[in-house]
Design a protein around this motif. Structure first.
Motif, mmCIF file in Angstrom:
data_model
loop_
_atom_site.group_PDB
_atom_site.id
_atom_site.type_symbol
_atom_site.label_atom_id
_atom_site.label_comp_id
_atom_site.label_asym_id
_atom_site.label_seq_id
_atom_site.Cartn_x
_atom_site.Cartn_y
_atom_site.Cartn_z
ATOM 1 N N ASP A 48 -2.076 10.951 2.237
ATOM 2 C CA ASP A 48 -0.633 10.906 2.525
ATOM 3 C C ASP A 48 -0.061 9.548 2.144
ATOM 4 N N LEU A 49 1.257 9.466 2.211
ATOM 5 C CA LEU A 49 1.915 8.171 2.063
ATOM 6 C C LEU A 49 1.370 7.254 3.149
ATOM 7 N N PHE A 50 1.294 5.978 2.859
ATOM 8 C CA PHE A 50 0.840 5.002 3.852
ATOM 9 C C PHE A 50 2.074 4.459 4.573
ATOM 10 N N HIS A 51 2.078 4.580 5.886
ATOM 11 C CA HIS A 51 3.209 4.076 6.660
ATOM 12 C C HIS A 51 2.749 2.856 7.449
ATOM 13 N N VAL B 67 0.876 -1.172 0.000
ATOM 14 C CA VAL B 67 0.000 0.000 0.000
ATOM 15 C C VAL B 67 0.916 1.225 0.000
ATOM 16 N N MET B 68 0.738 2.110 -0.973
ATOM 17 C CA MET B 68 1.631 3.264 -1.053
ATOM 18 C C MET B 68 0.997 4.528 -0.475
ATOM 19 N N PHE B 69 -0.297 4.710 -0.757
ATOM 20 C CA PHE B 69 -0.960 5.916 -0.272
ATOM 21 C C PHE B 69 -2.271 5.561 0.421
ATOM 22 N N ALA B 70 -2.702 6.460 1.297
ATOM 23 C CA ALA B 70 -4.002 6.299 1.927
ATOM 24 C C ALA B 70 -4.757 7.617 1.834
#
Ligand code: GDP
Length: 298
Positions: free
Chosen positions: A285-288, A272-275
């Motif tokens: 934002d970027l997904f962490h 998963v790159m973004f949320a």
């Protein structure tokens, strides 16, 4: 979205508090409760099985360390395993070395692609990029207009079909947009593609054709986290039909159980790159994975 899961897990860990050492029965009971909590949150069964097995094995093998008591050890293991199923490290966007970076969006209608395209454009703009949005969703009558409205909201131009750009043909529009980006020195091109309400062979083929035509640096699969297990089915269908590099979860602000969406990275091997978590252009934002795991275990 994950409040119930958080509460269930917190209750599970509470039962371990004050224990000096975990017995086999403690570990079994904990594993059972974690399994129920994850299934209730709608995490896909194969992911739950693997998760619980890993936690069990590690809890058994764990040395009693000086710094952490058994309950804390289990929380630490669960945290690390959550990060792992969510894809591990934060996956960052890969930019093209030469020429514009091409990002293609794919997913079902209503997934939030058009909204996401503008959010991503704003996010890139804030990092000093000069994105160009491309309206290659010619299926939905209002899609081009909607992208233009959203582009206007974030101050990013939209390349749309008109005579010379391939009216009525999304593949030609997408192809022409790359030339336009080169000519006008846009460094990122975001191609919004058409979605249908359900998975459909023609849709897949069109997205695959656009992919071939623009050779994207990143194909992002956009999926609504509120649609439950359909998120997993759709993710698998798009992986086979179109292929993608990473996933974008939308509507994480919803109140549905979002566990299915959290299973996608593990089931597809695509991070998963973004949320996206709201209707405002900045709700993105970027997904962490580590932050999401911490939020769940908070
Ligand atoms: P598309 O058909 O995939 O292009 O989807 P749209 O971008 O048109 O989005 C469908 C609906 O979902 C719209 O009403 C959006 O405002 C809404 N939407 C998109 N992203 C989010 C999100 O992160 N949270 C919420 N609550 N709504 C969203």
């Amino acid at each position: 979205m994950f409040a119930t899961l958080s509460d269930r897990l917190a209750d599970t860990f509470k039962n371990l508090r004050g224990k000096g050492r975990l017995s086999e029965a403690d570990i079994d009971a904990t594993a059972r409760e974690i399994r129920i909590a994850l299934l209730e949150a709608d995490v896909a069964l194969p992911v739950v099985k693997e998760f619980v097995a890993a936690v069990k094995e590690r809890a058994r093998g764990e040395e009693v360390s000086g710094a952490l008591n058994p309950a804390q050890q289990v929380v630490k293991i669960v945290h690390e395993e959550l990060v792992a199923i969510l894809g591990g490290e934060t996956r960052r966007l890969r930019y093209a070395k030469n020429g514009p970076t091409v990002i293609m969006l794919a997913g079902l209608q209503g997934a939030g692609k058009t909204t996401l395209a503008a959010k991503l454009a704003l996010w890139l703009k804030e990092q000093g990029k000069t994105p160009l949005l491309v309206a290659a969703d010619l299926q939905r009558p209002n899609a081009v207009n909607q992208l233009q409205v959203n582009g206007g909201r974030v101050g990013v131009p939209v390349f749309a079909p008109e005579p010379g750009n391939g009216v009525g043909d999304p593949v030609s529009v997408a192809r022409a947009s790359i030339e336009e980006a080169k000519r006008t020195l846009h460094d990122v091109v975001i191609v919004d593609t058409a979605g249908r309400l359900g998975i459909d062979a023609e849709l897949m083929q069109q997205a695959a054709d656009i992919r071939t035509a623009v050779n994207p640096d990143e194909v992002l699969f956009v999926v609504d986290a509120m649609i439950g297990q359909d998120a997993v089915t759709t993710a698998q269908a798009f992986l086979e039909g179109v292929g993608y590099d990473a996933v974008v979860l939308t509507k994480l602000d919803g109140d549905a159980r979002g566990g299915a969406a959290l299973s996608i990275a593990s089931l597809t091997g695509k991070p998963v790159m973004f949320a996206s978590n709201g209707e405002k252009m900045t709700d993105f934002d970027l997904f962490h994975p580590d932050r999401m795991a911490s939020r769940i275990l908070d």
